[in-house]
Design a protein around this motif. Sequence first.
Motif, short mmCIF file in Angstrom:
data_model
loop_
_atom_site.label_atom_id
_atom_site.label_comp_id
_atom_site.label_asym_id
_atom_site.label_seq_id
_atom_site.Cartn_x
_atom_site.Cartn_y
_atom_site.Cartn_z
N HIS A 157 0.82 -1.22 0.00
CA HIS A 157 0.00 0.00 0.00
C HIS A 157 0.85 1.27 0.00
O HIS A 157 0.34 2.35 -0.27
CB HIS A 157 -0.90 0.06 1.25
N LYS A 158 2.13 1.14 0.33
CA LYS A 158 2.97 2.34 0.51
C LYS A 158 3.07 3.12 -0.80
O LYS A 158 3.32 2.55 -1.85
CB LYS A 158 4.35 1.95 1.03
N VAL A 159 2.91 4.48 -0.71
CA VAL A 159 2.83 5.27 -1.95
C VAL A 159 4.13 5.98 -2.31
O VAL A 159 4.32 6.38 -3.46
CB VAL A 159 1.68 6.31 -1.89
N ASP A 160 5.05 6.21 -1.34
CA ASP A 160 6.26 6.96 -1.67
C ASP A 160 7.48 6.04 -1.70
O ASP A 160 7.55 5.05 -0.97
CB ASP A 160 6.48 8.12 -0.67
N ALA A 161 8.44 6.36 -2.57
CA ALA A 161 9.65 5.57 -2.70
C ALA A 161 10.81 6.45 -3.14
O ALA A 161 10.60 7.35 -3.95
CB ALA A 161 9.43 4.45 -3.72
N PRO A 162 12.04 6.21 -2.62
CA PRO A 162 12.36 5.34 -1.49
C PRO A 162 11.60 5.80 -0.25
O PRO A 162 11.08 6.92 -0.21
CB PRO A 162 13.86 5.53 -1.30
#
Length: 265
Positions: A157-162
């Motif tokens: 579900h995580k939207v930001d990277a890194p």
Amino acid sequence: MKIAIVGAAGRMGRMLIAAVQAADGAELAGGSEAAAHPDMGCDLGELIGGDNAGVALTSDPQALFEIADAVIDFTVPTATAAHAALAADHGTALVIGTTGLDAAQQGAVDAAGEKAVIVQAANYSIGVNVLLGLVEKAAEILPDVYDIEVLDMHHHHKVDAPSGTALALGQAAAAGRNVVLDDVACKSRDGIIGARPRGEIGFATLRGGDVVGDHTVMYAGPGERVEISHKASSREVFANGAVRAALWACTQKPGLYAMKDVLGL
Ligand code: NAD
């Protein structure tokens, strides 16, 4: 201390409701969500499957900033920038866990630090904050023939990277080497990109399943590799750290603080 939670129905928001309820000296003052959230109006205690807490989920964050001593924000960058302005207007302490802020959104947070107590950390676990110090020290000791790579793995579900924590670890490594991260960072690789430049700090992002948060900083040198890792198995470590930061923030003078200030590291 009266503590309110913005984004109270999110993954972290729900953990924060329980953490505030369990903390000595903390009183749950309220919680907000985005206007269209399906749980709008629900009691916060019942939202997490517990007893009625006597406070309902609202879409009016301003009301929370008026009554709370501290507000905890694990939401999305646009909302966090707006909450920072409310903290400045009301002089209410704000603990920010949201990651992935752009320069303008970070500017709003920095400006709020001139009028209110703002604690901002990419990671509120004690373990990661110890890791930041170890990573900086190792980068200072090992020469730049040791290639530094930062890996993070999180749930799908995580939207930001890194991840914000991966970037903070990169900053710590850059500080240890006395360089500016933006000058040496490589955040993705694809195709025929040539040999790795010496001194680069690389990032690799993995996403999948329900992984709460794994981070490894690798120093790959000639004939050996040093790896420093942290694995979070429960979001409770972030929620407990953020509540600790909120209680601490209530007694500080306006300014922008980090978790290492809260922990006295
Ligand atoms: P999530 O999507 O489960 O929760 C975010 C919540 O914010 C959602 O419920 C969403 O509806 C709500 N929201 C959106 N706009 C809003 C608004 N205007 N007002 C109020 N609420 C609003 O995400 P999550 O996993 O809980 O993570 C949230 C953030 O926290 C992410 O940026 C994540 O990277 C970060 N995070 C930080 C740490 C840390 O220790 N610093 C730890 C875990 C997660």
